[in-house]
Design an enzyme around this catalytic site. Sequence first.
Site, mmCIF file in Angstrom:
data_model
loop_
_atom_site.group_PDB
_atom_site.id
_atom_site.type_symbol
_atom_site.label_atom_id
_atom_site.label_comp_id
_atom_site.label_asym_id
_atom_site.label_seq_id
_atom_site.Cartn_x
_atom_site.Cartn_y
_atom_site.Cartn_z
ATOM 1 N N LYS A 33 0.849 -1.186 0.000
ATOM 2 C CA LYS A 33 0.000 0.000 0.000
ATOM 3 C C LYS A 33 0.887 1.238 0.000
ATOM 4 O O LYS A 33 1.814 1.357 0.805
ATOM 5 C CB LYS A 33 -0.907 -0.012 1.235
ATOM 6 C CG LYS A 33 -2.032 0.999 1.188
ATOM 7 C CD LYS A 33 -3.003 0.797 2.348
ATOM 8 C CE LYS A 33 -4.173 1.764 2.246
ATOM 9 N NZ LYS A 33 -5.148 1.564 3.345
ATOM 10 N N GLU A 50 -18.783 -5.935 11.210
ATOM 11 C CA GLU A 50 -19.706 -5.179 12.058
ATOM 12 C C GLU A 50 -20.694 -6.082 12.788
ATOM 13 O O GLU A 50 -21.012 -5.841 13.968
ATOM 14 C CB GLU A 50 -20.460 -4.146 11.220
ATOM 15 C CG GLU A 50 -19.602 -3.008 10.691
ATOM 16 C CD GLU A 50 -18.878 -3.343 9.398
ATOM 17 O OE1 GLU A 50 -18.076 -2.515 8.932
ATOM 18 O OE2 GLU A 50 -19.121 -4.442 8.850
ATOM 19 N N ARG A 79 -25.031 -2.467 8.559
ATOM 20 C CA ARG A 79 -24.692 -3.845 8.232
ATOM 21 C C ARG A 79 -24.963 -4.794 9.404
ATOM 22 O O ARG A 79 -24.942 -6.014 9.230
ATOM 23 C CB ARG A 79 -23.221 -3.936 7.819
ATOM 24 C CG ARG A 79 -22.777 -2.830 6.864
ATOM 25 C CD ARG A 79 -21.379 -3.045 6.363
ATOM 26 N NE ARG A 79 -21.392 -3.876 5.172
ATOM 27 C CZ ARG A 79 -20.297 -4.303 4.556
ATOM 28 N NH1 ARG A 79 -19.114 -4.015 5.026
ATOM 29 N NH2 ARG A 79 -20.389 -5.041 3.483
#
Length: 642
Positions: A288, A377, A405
């Site tokens: 990244k 979640e 969610r």
Amino acid sequence: MKVPAGQLLQNITYPSDLKLLKEEDLKQLSQELRQYIIDVVSVNGGHFGASLGTVELTVALHYVLNTPYDQLVWDVGHQAYGHKILTGRRDQFDTNRLHGGISGFPKRAESEYDTFGVGHSSTSISAALGMAVASQYKGETDRQHVAVIGDGAMTGGMAFEALNHAGIEKSNLLVILNDNCMSIDPNVGALKEYLTSISTSKHYNRFRDDIAKVLAKISSIGPDAYSIVQKLEKSIKGTLLKNSNLFESLNFRYFGPVDGHDVDNLVKVLKDLRDIPGPKLLHCITVKGKGYALAEKDQTKWHAPGLFDKITGEIKKTVYEKPQPPKYQDVFGHTIIELAEQNPKIMGITPAMPSGSSMNMMMKAMPTRAFDVGIAEQHAVTFSAGLATQGLLPFCNIYSSFMQRAYDQVIHDVAIQNLNVVFCLDRAGIAGADGPTHHGAYDLAYMRSIPNMTVSAPMNEEELRNLMFTAQQENMGPFSIRYPRGNGVMVDWQRPMKAIPVGKGRKVCDGEDVAILSIGTIGNEVLKATAQLIPQGYHPAHYDMRFAKPLDEELLHEVFSKFDKIITVEDGCLQGGVGSAIIEFMADNCYNAQVIRMGIPDSFVEHGEQPELWAECGYDAASIAEKVKDIAVKRMTRTIAS
């Protein structure tokens, strides 16, 4: 000012132009694409590190695939800037995430190359599988379907559900696992350790180098030969790598790991995989922030750094002469530590957003009492419920739009059992440049419909601290506290905490003619509006409701007894929100008043800065002031006429 593209990139508008290049030119193109992303994001802002990490993969995919006929789905979409640039939006990329500009995420309405709208994690495999099954049903057997998913998003339960289903289908599906050990913060959990074991197995890495080519060639001989090679490969993999069956036990052909920054090899591998039928998974190791040294070194900081000097790496911050209010997330971070020092029952939970929610402060100060559970979640909520059954007091911090969610878990696992879980909903209301996938528009409405739930919203930092203090008292049951993205309004915010009576609002200022009832931090726009109105001869009353549930009925009786013109203001959806709750109260108690609701309309709000979108939705300070003047003028006109 438009940023110039490189020598090769300036001639590429669509993937059809990319395919005209020779393979030996792809390395230079990748360098130009990476530099273009750096140039534009440094002056306009946006997500940074993720797209730098997928430059070569993006180039290789569009070079090998026949997009948009071949369908490419990007999970979350943070990593899709290169994709946007190569698919007709290079010259609009400087408007990325700006009000009226292109979206920061893939969006079907924006381009035919954006095959699926994304913004939340772990959806790509399900979507791509649906596309693959549809193509198979329609007889489009030559069509490729590719899902690019990060190792962070792979921790989401929905990704595993999709893998489980895909393994029993014969559809043409390729899952590319973009493994950089990061989402926004470093990844956690057993999956991370498993992927590390694969990527560091030298014997296995030597074995897998040629397997894709072998399978591609043998598939043309016949299904029997292909089946024999599959079984042989599984046997060898099982010998070389004990845990190699994670993906293959789900009937996926596993290939990799490969260097995600070697564009030449990626092209070769993708061409080979294109000819292998059935569900496949390619494991790519990437970095990244690749190509920008500071972003490679501190990947969390450079996920979305804002504006910066691309030469020095200095992140540009507004210089203020006076001290500024803190971010609401930091108020939460400091306050939960203060509370936890006094209350040993308090625990902290966040699903993969420790820095974004400032739960990282507690994780550092109290590592045995704060948990990052990964992008999960649903698990975060039920894990919190489990803690609560044992007498602990979890503060479960989830962004408002991500809490959607886990709605069933809030109802089934927390509210029905009346467990004392405190839900701290960060990024509530209009979230800004991330747009409709991230606006926290619905939590007031969806939380207030749940029995046993207390639903609250502070107007400022002091109120946030007091609500957190209130929620950690004994036997409070499920308790929701919502607050927005960005800075507060108080410099002197770290005041002693005190309990707020549940369901009690407050009168901010008295007035005549019109009453404004606000909830949450948008009440500060009401303060601005009243400051504009008073010199003009208008004197609205202002009430801060604090609680969407239970409502302060005593306060509302006072309001409806005195005023027949009432304005409600909320940074949330109008359907089912606080304004609706107040109208319900009016009807139940046989009051007769004109109630005008101001808030997020029944439509998806696009991206832009928060003040721009408040104005667009019609509930910024100027809009509130105009509405008050409109009501007051109408009332005076009627009075004179009578």
